[in-house]
Design an enzyme around this catalytic site. Structure first.
Site, mmCIF file in Angstrom:
data_model
loop_
_atom_site.group_PDB
_atom_site.id
_atom_site.type_symbol
_atom_site.label_atom_id
_atom_site.label_comp_id
_atom_site.label_asym_id
_atom_site.label_seq_id
_atom_site.Cartn_x
_atom_site.Cartn_y
_atom_site.Cartn_z
ATOM 1 N N PHE A 157 0.797 -1.220 0.000
ATOM 2 C CA PHE A 157 0.000 0.000 0.000
ATOM 3 C C PHE A 157 0.832 1.273 0.000
ATOM 4 O O PHE A 157 0.366 2.331 -0.417
ATOM 5 C CB PHE A 157 -0.946 0.028 1.214
ATOM 6 C CG PHE A 157 -0.268 0.325 2.524
ATOM 7 C CD1 PHE A 157 0.053 1.621 2.895
ATOM 8 C CD2 PHE A 157 0.054 -0.707 3.404
ATOM 9 C CE1 PHE A 157 0.689 1.897 4.104
ATOM 10 C CE2 PHE A 157 0.692 -0.448 4.609
ATOM 11 C CZ PHE A 157 0.997 0.865 4.960
ATOM 12 N N LYS A 181 -0.720 -7.391 -9.036
ATOM 13 C CA LYS A 181 -1.718 -7.512 -7.977
ATOM 14 C C LYS A 181 -1.386 -6.463 -6.930
ATOM 15 O O LYS A 181 -0.570 -6.671 -6.034
ATOM 16 C CB LYS A 181 -1.688 -8.916 -7.363
ATOM 17 C CG LYS A 181 -3.026 -9.398 -6.743
ATOM 18 C CD LYS A 181 -3.594 -8.491 -5.675
ATOM 19 C CE LYS A 181 -2.840 -8.616 -4.369
ATOM 20 N NZ LYS A 181 -3.496 -7.778 -3.279
ATOM 21 N N GLU A 184 -5.074 -4.117 -2.047
ATOM 22 C CA GLU A 184 -6.480 -3.736 -2.160
ATOM 23 C C GLU A 184 -6.767 -2.398 -1.476
ATOM 24 O O GLU A 184 -7.835 -1.803 -1.686
ATOM 25 C CB GLU A 184 -7.374 -4.828 -1.588
ATOM 26 C CG GLU A 184 -7.196 -5.135 -0.115
ATOM 27 C CD GLU A 184 -6.102 -6.161 0.162
ATOM 28 O OE1 GLU A 184 -6.175 -6.826 1.207
ATOM 29 O OE2 GLU A 184 -5.156 -6.287 -0.667
ATOM 30 N N SER A 234 5.316 -7.055 4.356
ATOM 31 C CA SER A 234 5.875 -7.370 5.670
ATOM 32 C C SER A 234 6.715 -8.638 5.594
ATOM 33 O O SER A 234 6.527 -9.481 4.705
ATOM 34 C CB SER A 234 4.748 -7.563 6.689
ATOM 35 O OG SER A 234 4.038 -8.766 6.414
ATOM 36 N N CYS A 289 9.852 0.840 4.146
ATOM 37 C CA CYS A 289 10.812 -0.106 4.699
ATOM 38 C C CYS A 289 12.205 0.491 4.862
ATOM 39 O O CYS A 289 13.073 -0.137 5.464
ATOM 40 C CB CYS A 289 10.879 -1.356 3.827
ATOM 41 S SG CYS A 289 11.526 -1.049 2.164
ATOM 42 N N GLU A 385 9.302 -3.783 13.974
ATOM 43 C CA GLU A 385 8.973 -2.765 12.981
ATOM 44 C C GLU A 385 7.588 -2.218 13.290
ATOM 45 O O GLU A 385 6.587 -2.935 13.210
ATOM 46 C CB GLU A 385 8.991 -3.360 11.569
ATOM 47 C CG GLU A 385 8.718 -2.309 10.502
ATOM 48 C CD GLU A 385 8.660 -2.896 9.100
ATOM 49 O OE1 GLU A 385 9.151 -2.232 8.176
ATOM 50 O OE2 GLU A 385 8.122 -4.003 8.939
#
Length: 494
Positions: A157, A181, A184, A234, A289, A385
């Site tokens: 995202f 992909k 969402e 992740s 990240c 994290e």
């Protein structure tokens, strides 16, 4: 004041299959909410596993013709796409900011990084010329670069345009059919990229768009005709994607999370360091990240910490820093701050409750810059994290202790040293256990053609996702050895 231009009406996202926009049969839909306001700005279908096969079939059919047209012809298509990206830069930046919560400037920068990867891929027509040589009298060897077929990218995202652009230019240039992909949570920018690829004249099916969640990912991992999968997300999910894809014989490169350390020593530049630290942990609201997560204070660096805190307290959410992706992220971070405080950390700068002025933004997911001081290495704030505009200060007496702390992290994405001493900088460069190291750089993302990629729990698979590493990942080499006549004057090979 308006920080971002939201879509005038909710965008209805659809899959792109064989060059046509279609709504998957039997798919539920999910509201897409802007982090800035909490309002609905789009709707996205959640394609079931069974809906993946038609997309892969269309891509498989298209891959045959796409490979056949040759590298220079493929480059011409992508050149038109690049021009359209540049032409639509501002519109795309506002779309990405609308759905991801980043500032428009950050969204624009992500697109420009994507253009940089595109430029590298376009250069392959002149750089990646293969290789051939006479290895013995009358015997030649050469290699030819060939595509894998149908490949897929599963993207997060936090960078709706940049991370897809890490993958698709190179994957397409070398001759693959590519299925994207997207998360969402941020499907709208992906749809815009699909529209531009069609406008650029890309043959139907060469680029496909698959919307959905876990079922869509599962469908890609299970389909036998998907040859390679690139993933960014992740570490927990990256590990699962890698394990499942590799178990099915796919080539997988899955990039995970991080716990990046900024090591600050007493001779650090007082003008450069505070702003670099601030930008690192607040940029993209800390949702990247490569964001700084731990400030390792070596010895007496209190004046530098005071200046970071002053600038953090003055940074305004909205115009200066974007919003968090959803309310769950905001609640998770606020809980983590409270837990750290209960464990003995001091909240040096508290971002809880900060939000922009105006009713428009009242429903957004806001958390201001937050600095935790006196964090112990065993605390969650020093190890996990947290993925937000939050940095933990761990104080250590020596540079050796700082490097031990950095090395103890299971991750391995990034580390930086802030110093004016070349020997200190070189020692950290050589000793840090991270795939990307910065010297007086808070976000040490390599520029192309230097590849992006971490190590340890930050990467599952081999190689890097951009640059030459990306070329190798999305392609394979065919080796050809030729001999035309018998020779009596050659070596054992002849």
């Amino acid at each position: 004041m308006s920080f971002v231009q939201l879509p005038d009406s909710p965008v209805l996202c659809r899959n792109l299959v064989g060059g046509e926009w279609v709504s998957p049969v039997g798919a539920a839909t999910l509201d897409v909410r802007s982090p800035y306001t909490g309002g609905v700005i789009g709707r996205v279908p959640l394609t079931p596993s069974a809906g993946v096969a038609p997309i892969v079939e269309a891509a498989k059919k298209a891959a045959v013709g796409w490979q056949a047209i040759g590298l220079r012809e493929r480059t011409a298509h992508l050149s038109r796409f690049r021009a359209l990206l540049e032409k639509n830069l501002e519109r795309l930046a506002h779309l990405a900011a609308s759905e991801a919560g980043k500032t428009v400037a950050e969204a624009r920068a992500g697109l420009l990084k994507g253009l940089e990867v595109c430029d590298f891929s376009l250069s392959l027509q002149n750089l990646d010329t293969g290789g051939a040589m006479e290895v013995s009298r009358g015997v030649t060897c050469e290699f030819r670069r060939e595509p894998l077929g149908v490949v897929a990218g599963i993207t997060p995202f936090n960078f709706p345009a940049m991370v897809p652009m890490w993958m698709l230019p190179t994957a397409l240039i070398v001759g693959n059919a590519f299925i994207l992909k997207p998360s969402e949570k941020v499907p709208i920018t992906a749809c815009a990229l699909g529209e531009l690829l069609l406008e650029a004249g890309l043959p139907p099916g060469v680029f496909s768009l698959l919307h959905g969640g876990k079922e869509a990912v599962q469908g890609l991992l299970e389909h036998p005709d998907v040859q390679a999968v690139g993933f960014v997300g992740s570490s927990a999910v990256a590990r699962r994607v890698y394990a499942e894809g590799a178990a099915r014989g796919k080539r997988v490169l899955a990039l995970g999370g991080a716990k990046n350390h900024l090591i600050v020593v007493p001779d650090a530049d007082p003008d450069l360091t505070p702003q670099a630290v601030l930008d690192s942990f607040t940029g993209c609201a800390g949702q990247r990240c490569m964001a700084a997560s731990v400030l390792v204070a070596v010895g007496n660096v209190q004046p530098l910490i005071d200046e970071v805190a002053r600038r953090a307290a003055a940074l305004q959410v909205g115009p200066g820093m974007g919003a968090l992706i959803d309310r769950a992220s905001q609640e998770r971070l606020e809980t983590a701050i409270a837990r750290a405080e209960s464990e003995g950390a001091r909240v040096l700068v508290d971002g809880r409750g900060k939000k922009p002025q105006g009713a428009t933004w009242a429903g957004g997911n806001w958390l201001g810059p937050t600095i935790l001081d006196n964090v112990r290495p065993d605390m969650e704030a020093a190890q996990r994290e947290l993925f937000g505009p939050l940095i933990s200060i761990v104080r250590v007496p020596t540079l050796s202790a700082a490097l031990e702390l950095e090395a103890a992290s299971p991750y391995g994405n990034a580390a930086s040293i802030f110093t004016t001493n070349g020997a200190v900088a070189q020692h950290v460069v050589e000793s840090a256990r991270a795939g990307m190291v910065g010297v007086n750089v808070g976000v040490p993302v390599p520029r192309e053609p230097f590849s992006f990629g971490g190590i340890n729990e930050s990467r599952f698979g081999h190689g890097d996702i951009t640059g030459p590493g990306g070329v190798e990942f999305w392609s394979q080499t065919k080796k050809v050895t030729r001999k035309w006549t018998a020779r009596t004057d050659g070596s054992w090979m002849s």
